[in-house]
Every structure is written in structure tokens, then in C-alpha cells.
Design a protein around this motif. Structure first.
Motif, PDB file in Angstrom:
ATOM      1  N   LEU A  41      63.931  55.405  41.876  1.00 44.40           N
ATOM      2  CA  LEU A  41      64.306  56.526  42.739  1.00 44.40           C
ATOM      3  C   LEU A  41      63.332  57.690  42.647  1.00 44.40           C
ATOM      4  O   LEU A  41      63.415  58.634  43.414  1.00 44.40           O
ATOM      5  N   LEU A  42      62.442  57.624  41.680  1.00 43.24           N
ATOM      6  CA  LEU A  42      61.501  58.728  41.457  1.00 43.24           C
ATOM      7  C   LEU A  42      60.119  58.167  41.202  1.00 43.24           C
ATOM      8  O   LEU A  42      59.984  57.195  40.469  1.00 43.24           O
ATOM      9  N   PRO A  43      59.076  58.765  41.752  1.00 43.85           N
ATOM     10  CA  PRO A  43      57.736  58.341  41.329  1.00 43.85           C
ATOM     11  C   PRO A  43      57.541  58.761  39.867  1.00 43.85           C
ATOM     12  O   PRO A  43      58.140  59.746  39.430  1.00 43.85           O
ATOM     13  N   SER A  44      56.699  58.033  39.141  1.00 40.90           N
ATOM     14  CA  SER A  44      56.648  58.268  37.693  1.00 40.90           C
ATOM     15  C   SER A  44      56.121  59.657  37.344  1.00 40.90           C
ATOM     16  O   SER A  44      56.476  60.211  36.317  1.00 40.90           O
ATOM     17  N   TYR A  45      55.321  60.254  38.232  1.00 35.33           N
ATOM     18  CA  TYR A  45      54.803  61.581  37.895  1.00 35.33           C
ATOM     19  C   TYR A  45      55.863  62.673  38.044  1.00 35.33           C
ATOM     20  O   TYR A  45      55.613  63.829  37.735  1.00 35.33           O
ATOM     21  N   LEU A  46      57.056  62.301  38.536  1.00 36.77           N
ATOM     22  CA  LEU A  46      58.165  63.262  38.579  1.00 36.77           C
ATOM     23  C   LEU A  46      59.236  62.885  37.559  1.00 36.77           C
ATOM     24  O   LEU A  46      60.391  63.265  37.680  1.00 36.77           O
ATOM     25  N   ARG A  47      58.827  62.118  36.523  1.00 38.39           N
ATOM     26  CA  ARG A  47      59.832  61.605  35.594  1.00 38.39           C
ATOM     27  C   ARG A  47      60.518  62.684  34.770  1.00 38.39           C
ATOM     28  O   ARG A  47      61.476  62.405  34.076  1.00 38.39           O
ATOM     29  N   PHE A  48      60.052  63.920  34.852  1.00 40.19           N
ATOM     30  CA  PHE A  48      60.739  64.999  34.145  1.00 40.19           C
ATOM     31  C   PHE A  48      61.989  65.462  34.894  1.00 40.19           C
ATOM     32  O   PHE A  48      62.810  66.177  34.355  1.00 40.19           O
ATOM     33  N   VAL A  49      62.134  65.045  36.152  1.00 41.30           N
ATOM     34  CA  VAL A  49      63.306  65.441  36.939  1.00 41.30           C
ATOM     35  C   VAL A  49      64.508  64.616  36.510  1.00 41.30           C
ATOM     36  O   VAL A  49      64.408  63.411  36.298  1.00 41.30           O
TER      37      VAL A  49
ATOM     38  N   LYS B 161      50.298  66.360  37.401  1.00 40.14           N
ATOM     39  CA  LYS B 161      48.914  66.064  37.789  1.00 40.14           C
ATOM     40  C   LYS B 161      48.699  64.578  38.082  1.00 40.14           C
ATOM     41  O   LYS B 161      47.912  64.220  38.953  1.00 40.14           O
ATOM     42  N   GLU B 162      49.405  63.714  37.345  1.00 41.73           N
ATOM     43  CA  GLU B 162      49.238  62.271  37.553  1.00 41.73           C
ATOM     44  C   GLU B 162      49.453  61.907  39.015  1.00 41.73           C
ATOM     45  O   GLU B 162      48.896  60.928  39.517  1.00 41.73           O
ATOM     46  N   GLY B 163      50.271  62.702  39.712  1.00 40.18           N
ATOM     47  CA  GLY B 163      50.604  62.406  41.099  1.00 40.18           C
ATOM     48  C   GLY B 163      49.386  62.358  42.006  1.00 40.18           C
ATOM     49  O   GLY B 163      49.307  61.530  42.912  1.00 40.18           O
ATOM     50  N   VAL B 164      48.418  63.256  41.769  1.00 39.69           N
ATOM     51  CA  VAL B 164      47.225  63.288  42.613  1.00 39.69           C
ATOM     52  C   VAL B 164      46.526  61.930  42.561  1.00 39.69           C
ATOM     53  O   VAL B 164      45.953  61.467  43.540  1.00 39.69           O
ATOM     54  N   HIS B 165      46.615  61.313  41.408  1.00 38.44           N
ATOM     55  CA  HIS B 165      45.944  60.030  41.189  1.00 38.44           C
ATOM     56  C   HIS B 165      46.685  58.862  41.837  1.00 38.44           C
ATOM     57  O   HIS B 165      46.070  57.916  42.311  1.00 38.44           O
ATOM     58  N   VAL B 166      47.996  58.934  41.852  1.00 39.04           N
ATOM     59  CA  VAL B 166      48.765  57.762  42.286  1.00 39.04           C
ATOM     60  C   VAL B 166      49.473  57.898  43.637  1.00 39.04           C
ATOM     61  O   VAL B 166      49.777  56.905  44.275  1.00 39.04           O
ATOM     62  N   ASP B 167      49.755  59.131  44.058  1.00 40.09           N
ATOM     63  CA  ASP B 167      50.535  59.292  45.283  1.00 40.09           C
ATOM     64  C   ASP B 167      49.646  59.852  46.397  1.00 40.09           C
ATOM     65  O   ASP B 167      49.599  61.043  46.654  1.00 40.09           O
ATOM     66  N   TRP B 168      48.943  58.943  47.038  1.00 41.29           N
ATOM     67  CA  TRP B 168      47.980  59.358  48.062  1.00 41.29           C
ATOM     68  C   TRP B 168      48.648  60.089  49.214  1.00 41.29           C
ATOM     69  O   TRP B 168      48.105  61.023  49.761  1.00 41.29           O
ATOM     70  N   ALA B 169      49.845  59.660  49.557  1.00 45.00           N
ATOM     71  CA  ALA B 169      50.525  60.266  50.694  1.00 45.00           C
ATOM     72  C   ALA B 169      50.792  61.752  50.448  1.00 45.00           C
ATOM     73  O   ALA B 169      50.768  62.555  51.369  1.00 45.00           O
ATOM     74  N   ASN B 170      51.045  62.110  49.185  1.00 40.17           N
ATOM     75  CA  ASN B 170      51.375  63.498  48.889  1.00 40.17           C
ATOM     76  C   ASN B 170      50.253  64.250  48.178  1.00 40.17           C
ATOM     77  O   ASN B 170      50.460  65.364  47.699  1.00 40.17           O
ATOM     78  N   ALA B 171      49.075  63.623  48.100  1.00 41.98           N
ATOM     79  CA  ALA B 171      47.992  64.217  47.296  1.00 41.98           C
ATOM     80  C   ALA B 171      47.661  65.644  47.730  1.00 41.98           C
ATOM     81  O   ALA B 171      47.464  66.525  46.895  1.00 41.98           O
ATOM     82  N   GLU B 172      47.631  65.886  49.043  1.00 42.04           N
ATOM     83  CA  GLU B 172      47.252  67.224  49.499  1.00 42.04           C
ATOM     84  C   GLU B 172      48.283  68.267  49.089  1.00 42.04           C
ATOM     85  O   GLU B 172      47.942  69.373  48.688  1.00 42.04           O
ATOM     86  N   ARG B 173      49.557  67.902  49.176  1.00 43.01           N
ATOM     87  CA  ARG B 173      50.610  68.836  48.749  1.00 43.01           C
ATOM     88  C   ARG B 173      50.503  69.073  47.248  1.00 43.01           C
ATOM     89  O   ARG B 173      50.675  70.190  46.773  1.00 43.01           O
ATOM     90  N   LEU B 174      50.228  67.988  46.516  1.00 44.46           N
ATOM     91  CA  LEU B 174      50.164  68.100  45.058  1.00 44.46           C
ATOM     92  C   LEU B 174      48.996  68.971  44.609  1.00 44.46           C
ATOM     93  O   LEU B 174      49.129  69.766  43.686  1.00 44.46           O
ATOM     94  N   LYS B 175      47.844  68.830  45.293  1.00 48.52           N
ATOM     95  CA  LYS B 175      46.680  69.623  44.891  1.00 48.52           C
ATOM     96  C   LYS B 175      46.997  71.113  44.944  1.00 48.52           C
ATOM     97  O   LYS B 175      46.501  71.884  44.151  1.00 48.52           O
TER      98      LYS B 175
END
Ligand code: ADP
Length: 629
Positions: free
Chosen positions: A319-327, A388-402
Motif C-alpha cells: 500500500l506504500l512505496p518503500s521510500y514512504l515506509r515511515f508513514v 530521498k530514495e524516492g527520487v531513485h525509484v519513483d520516476w512518476a513522482n521524481a519531479e515532485r520529490l525533488k
């Protein structure tokens, strides 16, 4: 079976000792922990019965009962959940899952005894909180579907017994023999207060019953009491189904603590619902602090998933991408089939849609949070590394993450971080690229000679000092149309085109003049560097080491070596500051004197960037000789 006595594992004995002697004032939390266990046991029974109907052949009305006997000074918490057999009693109440043990003791050592109750919750040993108020605890349990019941008992003396017992229905009863000074927990009013405070959202009715009623109780009193005892003390409404305006902050906080075993209130509470394509309700939380579990890949904790009020699991990482595992939090959807299996969840379209919606909601929450610098920094300090890991793995959201990333910069004060857009805003008009410097420590980065030219041209440099930053450099690529450039790599050029040309000419001229010296240095350092050249990036330091433009990133080298590939050491380029008096002096030397001086120059470049020298003994000897001269 024969009743047998077992010694507690050392770490439990140690922990119990601390529990018993804890001066912690909030002993009341034991009730929350035991009710939570009872509720979990019912959740598990319901879940197992989805695939095995015989487990609920008794048609249970799920419930939790608290019964007190004032005369005997006992408090009993009973449930009709899944129950335990003898082996489970031993395993669950006699040992701590071995992975948790080490971490628990470590944390206990670091934080001290005062934080014990907090740690009990965090490390899933809530049951033992009972010993804060009781000097003897007996657990009688009968597993759903089994005929036999068993009991576990301990008076904290370092051992416990397990033996046969009897129990009318399925489930578990935990009987506490309260210590003399803990009589308050025999009081109906006090228990009701605690249930409302900590366990109001528990989905099953929690009732209160008095066992030792006076023999001469009046008829009308008896009626009233029995009437009261039928009414659940808790409201039972799942918090995520209630409108935000109807829920108090404390209620959210208590639910969060129940869910996560965190001791502190959440940093941010995010209730929301998905409508349209998939219907679901979610209640998400950002914790205040990072826990070790974030960096233990084997701990697969995700969001709790409910399907039409039935608890499916709390390790639903899909239910969560791993870079949001703190949620942390709960998702409840009516669009999933009840008999879902983990394998089905893996590639379920509904799950994928929920994941997208949840991800987007969390990102927009962070985008809002960003407007409050102080709070965002608090968040960033706790979870930035993971995000930060999200920029590496979640291409769809990379711009928002940056746009959510923060970095310290060479010009900024230590400890201060800036967003990429702030960095870009402050760039001089002739700066085209975004500069960064990789280093293991911010302190070293700030002193790096590689920053000198950037400074001279009024350019700031982002300091990438987090281990994940190195990976990130490969996926950051661009921000706001600007490339990311490593100031310690290849030949970076600063300033306007005219300036660059002037610098290039000067460098070429110096290179020509120093040609014999450069050849000599190359020969001397043949085994250590790939090339020696005149630098454009130095103003104050005599020399520095830079990587070749197309060198493999160190992270890649480490990864390839871990995969047992032969990767030769990457030799770097030694750059000399032709204008530096030291370089001028050394360039006039000959023979052994030259050889020693070049070695010292090379070692000083290593030291300046925080790297160890290659041959410490030789370095010290050369330095001593130099001082004696
Ligand atoms: P946690 O609940 O966090 O795992 P506890 O120390 O509170 O840690 O409990 C240890 C284990 O004992 C639980 O994981 C569960 O398997 C079992 N247990 C505790 N209470 C009950 C209960 N009322 N019914 C069934 N199992 C229980």
C-alpha cells in the motif's frame, strides 16, 4: 501435560526486573496493552476464520471483558479471540522474538530505565507491562477449535510455569493479582476512565463486571448493575470512519499509539478518503521520530489494511512505496474481496490505485508542510534520508520529490539546509549548472579544496553528505532545466565564457612552463594517480584530487565488488595550483628531495579532503625530516 517450570530467557528476566522496579508514574498503560492484545487476538480469529469456518463454529459474539474481584484483589481481562495452546504460551510469553531482543537491550542501554514503558510498547513486549501493577499473573487460554486449555503463570521470580487448565469457551483470560498499592485498578470508575482514554476505538465491545458483589445487594441495585454491565464502555466506532471534525486530537493520538506502539503523539495526522475509481478510507500518520526499524529491511511493516471492517494485516507494504515506509496508518476499503491473500494483493489493480492515491496524498501533505520551515526541518531531519530514495525509484513522482529535498550548502551555516529552488534562485546569472560535492562528512566537505574555484566565482555548492546522496546523483539528472555537476570531477568550468577562456589560456601557459615538473610528478606517483595537470579550481590550496569525468561512481564500485566483480581501484587526477608558492618551490627541486616533496604534496591532498594517507609511517618520517631541516 505435567506442569513444568521454565526459566525466562535472560533478557526477559532482565527486562522484568526493570519493569517491576520501574518508578514510572504511568503504570496505567498496562491496561491499554492488554486490551490491545485481546483485540489483536480477535482480529486474528476473524482473519483465520475467513479460510477455516470451523474456527467460528461456536458463532462467537466478539467481546472483551474486564472483571474485578475487590476482595481477592484481582483484575481479569478476557477475550474470545484466537487463543493459544501450550507451545504458543511458551513461545509468546516466554521469549522475545530474537530479532527484537538485541535492539531492545541496545535501546534500553542508550535511553536508560526511565524510558522502559516506551520501549516495552515499541518492541512488542506489551504483555509484561502487567507486572508494573501485579505481582502475579496467570494466563488461561484455549485455542479456537481445541478441546484443551492451558495456563501460564509467573510471579516474576525469574521463572514461569505452564500446565493444564480448563476454560469454558475459546480465547484467553489474563488474571492480574494486583499489588497492594495498586488497588485503584479495582475501581469501576477508574477502569472506565482508562478504557475511554486509551481504547475507545477498539472495534469490539469492552464490558466491565464486578465479581464479588455483596451478598446483601439490594434488588434494584443488582438490576441497575447488571444493566450497566451489559453496556460497552467504549464507543467502538472505527476512527477513520468518523469525520475529522468529530474526532479530538487526543483520540487520534491514542489511536496512533495503539497502532504503532509509539510513545509520543504523531507529528502529523492525515485523515482522507478515496472516491471515484476506488472507494476507501484512510487515516495516516507521520511519526515524530525515526525508529531503527526504518533501516531494517527484514522488518516489513506497512499500513494496516481492513476490508469492510475485517482486519487483514498490518504488514501490507504493497500500500506504500518503500521510500514512504515511515508513514503509519490504516486503509479500509470495501472494494477488495474479503478472502484476499498476500499473493493476490501483490498485483491487484485496486491495491495499485490505493497506493497511488496514498502516495499522492502524502506528497501533497509534505508540500503543504514545506511552507512551515521549522516543522518541515523537523520532518526532514527524521525522514529526509528515507524520502530521498524516492527520487531513485519513483520516476512518476521524481519531479515532485525533488522539490521536497533539502541540502546543506558550502556557503550556508552548518546545520542549515536549502531547497533546490532556493539554490537555483541564488545562482549568479552566468552559472548554468547546479554544483554539488560528495563527501562522507559535512565538516570535511566544507573544508574541501575542490570548493575554492566555486567560491571565487560566487557560486554556492550543495553538500551531498548522506550515503544515499551518492546513488541520487545518478537519478537527479536535472532540476529546473539545470544539470547537476560534481565540482570534484573532470574539468568543471566556472564563470562567464570570457572568464573561462582567459582561465584556459592561463592554465595552458602554466602547463607548458611546468611540463618537465609535471612529467616528474607523474612518474613519481605513477601507481597512485591516473594523471597530473594544472588546476583551474584552486585558489588557496597547492593541490587536490579529482575524479575523471567518466569514472564509475564509488557506490557502483562497492556494489560491483559486493557482487564479486573484479574492479580495479579508480585512480584519480592530481591537480596542481600553478600559482601556489609551494608548487613553485617544489618544481625547482631535483632527485630524492623532489621525490619526498611530491609524496608530501600528494598526502596533503588526501588529508585536506578527509581521506587517510596511503603510507602513514612514511608520511610521518618525511614530515619529521622536514621539521628538522
Ligand atoms: P505484542 O502483542 O506486541 O506482540 P506482547 O508481549 O504484548 O507483544 O504479546 C506477545 C504475544 O503473545 C503476542 O504477539 C500474541 O501472539 C500473544 N498474546 C498476547 N496476548 C494474547 C491474547 N489475549 N490472545 C492471544 N494471544 C496473545
Amino acid at each position: 501435560m505435567e506442569t513444568k517450570t521454565n526459566q525466562f530467557k535472560a533478557e526477559i528476566a532482565e527486562m522484568l526486573d526493570l519493569v517491576v522496579n520501574s518508578l514510572y508514574s504511568k503504570k496505567e498503560i498496562f491496561l491499554r496493552e492488554l486490551i490491545s492484545n485481546a483485540s489483536d487476538a480477535i482480529d486474528r480469529a476473524k482473519f483465520l476464520s475467513l479460510t477455516d469456518k470451523t474456527l467460528v463454529a461456536d458463532n462467537p459474539e466478539w467481546k472483551i471483558e474486564i472483571a474485578v474481584d475487590k476482595a481477592a484483589k484481582t483484575l481479569m481481562i478476557s477475550d474470545n479471540g484466537v487463543g493459544m495452546d501450550a507451545a504458543e504460551l511458551e513461545k509468546n510469553l516466554g521469549t522475545i522474538a530474537s530479532s527484537g531482543t538485541k535492539a531492545f537491550r541496545q535501546a534500553l542501554k542508550e535511553k536508560g530505565g526511565e524510558s522502559l514503558p516506551e520501549l516495552i510498547g515499541q518492541f512488542g513486549v506489551g504483555f509484561y507491562a502487567a507486572f508494573m501493577v501485579a505481582d502475579r499473573v496467570r494466563v488461561v487460554s484455549r485455542r479456537r477449535g481445541a478441546d484443551a486449555a492451558f495456563q501460564w503463570e509467573s510471579d516474576m521470580g525469574g521463572s514461569y510455569t505452564i500446565g493444564d487448565s480448563t476454560r469454558d469457551g475459546f480465547g484467553t483470560s489474563v488474571m492480574l493479582h494486583l499489588r497492594d498499592d495498586q488497588a485503584e485498578y479495582l475501581d469501576r470508575w477508574r477502569i472506565e476512565e482508562l478504557v475511554k482514554k486509551y481504547s475507545d476505538f477498539i472495534a469490539y465491545p469492552i464490558t466491565f463486571r464486578q465479581i464479588d458483589v455483596p451478598a446483601d445487594e439490594k434488588e434494584e441495585d443488582r438490576k441497575r448493575r447488571e444493566e450497566d454491565e451489559k453496556k460497552p464502555v467504549n464507543t467502538m466506532v472505527a476512527l477513520w470512519k468518523r469525520a475529522k471534525k468529530d474526532v479530538k486530537d487526543e483520540e487520534y493520538a491514542e489511536f496512533y499509539k495503539h497502532l504503532t506502539h509509539d510513545w509520543e503523539a504523531p507529528f502529523e495526522t492525515i485523515p482522507f478518503s478515496g472516491e471515484g475509481q476506488v472507494e476507501f478510507k484512510a487515516l495516516l500518520f507521520l511519526p515524530k521520530k525515526a525508529t531503527m526499524e526504518l533501516f531494517m529491511p527484514q522488518q516489513k511493516r506497512g499500513l494496516s489494511l481492513y476490508v469492510r471492517n475485517v482486519f487483514i494485516g498490518d504488514d501490507i507494504e504493497m500500500l506504500l512505496p518503500s521510500y514512504l515506509r515511515f508513514v503509519k496508518g490504516v486503509v479500509d476499503s470495501s472494494d477488495l474481496p474479503l478472502n484476499v491473500s498476500r499473493e493476490m494483493l501483490q498485483d491487484d489493480a485496486v491495491i495499485a490505485k490505493i497506493k497511488n492515491a496514498v502516495t499522492s496524498k502524502i506528497l501533497s501533505t509534505l508540500e503543504t508542510l514545506k511552507k512551515d520551515e521549522k516543522r518541515y526541518n523537523e520532518f526532514w531531519n527524521s525522514f529526509g534520508t528515507v524520502l530521498k530514495e524516492g527520487v531513485h525509484v519513483d520516476w512518476a513522482n521524481a519531479e515532485r520529490l525533488k522539490k521536497l529535498l533539502k541540502y546543506p550548502t558550502a556557503r550556508g551555516d552548518a546545520g542549515k539546509t536549502v531547497f533546490l529552488e532556493d539554490y537555483v534562485k541564488d545562482m549568479p546569472s552566468d552559472q548554468k549548472d547546479i554544483y554539488y560535492l560528495l563527501s562522507e562528512r559535512e565538516e570535511d566537505a566544507r573544508k574541501a579544496p575542490q570548493l575554492e574555484a566555486a567560491r571565487k566565482h560566487g557560486c554556492d555548492v550543495l553538500l551531498f553528505c548522506d550515503p544515499v546522496d551518492e546513488f541520487l546523483t545518478e537519478s537527479l539528472r536535472e532540476f529546473d532545466g539545470k544539470k547537476f555537476v560534481d565540482v570534484a570531477k573532470g574539468d568543471v568550468a566556472f564563470g562567464s565564457e570570457a572568464e573561462q577562456k582567459a582561465e584556459k589560456d592561463a592554465t595552458e601557459k602554466a602547463a607548458k612552463e611546468l611540463a618537465p615538473f609535471i612529467e616528474a610528478v607523474k612518474k613519481e606517483l605513477e601507481s597512485k594517480v591516473s594523471d597530473v595537470r594544472v588546476s583551474t579550481r584552486l585558489t588557496d590550496s597547492p593541490c587536490c584530487l579529482v575524479a575523471r569525468e567518466n569514472a564509475l561512481p564509488p557506490s557502483m564500485v562497492r556494489m560491483m565488488r559486493a557482487m564479486k566483480n573484479e574492479v580495479p581501484d579508480e585512480k584519480r587526477v592530481l591537480e596542481l595550483n600553478a600559482a601556489h608558492p609551494l608548487v613553485k618551490k617544489v618544481s625547482s627541486m631535483k632527485g630524492a628531495e623532489l621525490s619526498d616533496a611530491v609524496t608530501l604534496l600528494y598526502d596533503s591532498a588526501l588529508i585536506a579532503e578527509g581521506s587517510p594517507v596511503t603510507d602513514g609511517a612514511r608520511f610521518t618520517k618525511l614530515l619529521a625530516d622536514l621539521m628538522l631541516k
